[in-house]
Design an enzyme around this catalytic site. Sequence first.
Site, PDB file in Angstrom:
ATOM      1  NE  ARG A  55      -3.727   2.032   2.649  1.00  0.00           N
ATOM      2  CZ  ARG A  55      -4.547   2.171   3.681  1.00  0.00           C
ATOM      3  NH1 ARG A  55      -4.469   1.329   4.693  1.00  0.00           N
ATOM      4  NH2 ARG A  55      -5.446   3.127   3.698  1.00  0.00           N
ATOM      5  N   GLY A  74      -5.291   8.557  22.450  1.00  0.00           N
ATOM      6  CA  GLY A  74      -4.112   7.708  22.450  1.00  0.00           C
ATOM      7  C   GLY A  74      -4.286   6.582  21.441  1.00  0.00           C
ATOM      8  CD  GLN A  77      -7.304  -1.989  16.352  1.00  0.00           C
ATOM      9  OE1 GLN A  77      -6.632  -2.659  15.575  1.00  0.00           O
ATOM     10  NE2 GLN A  77      -8.574  -1.701  16.114  1.00  0.00           N
ATOM     11  CD  GLU A  95       3.223   2.486   5.714  1.00  0.00           C
ATOM     12  OE1 GLU A  95       3.770   3.414   5.090  1.00  0.00           O
ATOM     13  OE2 GLU A  95       3.289   1.288   5.370  1.00  0.00           O
ATOM     14  NE  ARG A  96      -5.915   4.645   7.441  1.00  0.00           N
ATOM     15  CZ  ARG A  96      -6.710   4.813   8.491  1.00  0.00           C
ATOM     16  NH1 ARG A  96      -6.848   3.857   9.400  1.00  0.00           N
ATOM     17  NH2 ARG A  96      -7.382   5.932   8.664  1.00  0.00           N
ATOM     18  NE  ARG A  97      -3.412   0.505  13.800  1.00  0.00           N
ATOM     19  CZ  ARG A  97      -3.048  -0.747  14.021  1.00  0.00           C
ATOM     20  NH1 ARG A  97      -2.629  -1.109  15.216  1.00  0.00           N
ATOM     21  NH2 ARG A  97      -3.080  -1.621  13.053  1.00  0.00           N
TER      22      ARG A  97
END
Length: 296
Positions: A55, A74, A77, A95-97
Amino acid sequence: MTAKKKPALGKGLSALLKDPSSDVSSAQDERAPEVVGHIAEIDIDSIEVNPFQPRTHFDKEALEDLSNSISELGIVQPITVRKVGFNEYQLISGERRFRASKLAGLKAIPAYIRLADDQAMLEMALVENIQRQDLDAIEIALSYKRLIEECNLTQEQMSDRVGKKRSTVTNYLRLLKLQPLIQAGIRDRMLSMGHARALVNIEDETEQLKIYRDIIAEDLSVRQVEERVRQMKDPKPESKPVQDELPPAIRDIRSQLAGYFDSNVEVKRNAKGKGSLVIKFDSDRDLERILELINR
């Protein structure tokens, strides 16, 4: 309503990983069990993205929304990283987080740490973690998700590992589809598994949040939430609320017991007040869990 942030996790492990003299790099190391299956706060600048990540495009607006959520709540996950050297990590998942956390200005991020040869150890650690009695529903769901994704297990194989019905496993995994604020509310014990199972049937996050706030403000029972969800999914003016033969006080007790035991509870009662109480369980292990709660 703003949920309270969870306290920082893995302080002891974080200190261990930053000490060169006690660095753990392989599952063969003596202290490897202290790393595998646990969460540590690690420096965000010590993480590199996976070069094989398929992605490449991340929606800017969605990242900003997630960044704002992380600033307020915060990380719900933790991400997963692979240790590639002393204080050096490579991103495996999340990766998004990770990107949203950097956007929010975080200096450290909670992460599950993988070692090069820790597959069997990780599976054992996760299964052992799931058997603990003090986990909330989201922590259980995250452990199930990790078993499936990182240990290459099917839901059927995983249900055998943890001694739960496949339907039970599926119900937990569905909780991860809930809006992050609601997931945080579950972790903070502000609503029960029964409430969450009803909310997950609503796809629209705005509607999820509306009922979630009503649960907190009005102290709604599981049955009341189920009825609101049913009416939302099938709005018929002529339909009448489902009548329950039990008095309101007994229905509230039933809901409290269902939430406490995280199981379906049936109450039968006649006009003179005599009746029976039935607590459902999915397996022998689930029965042992319920008995431990009764004996506390």
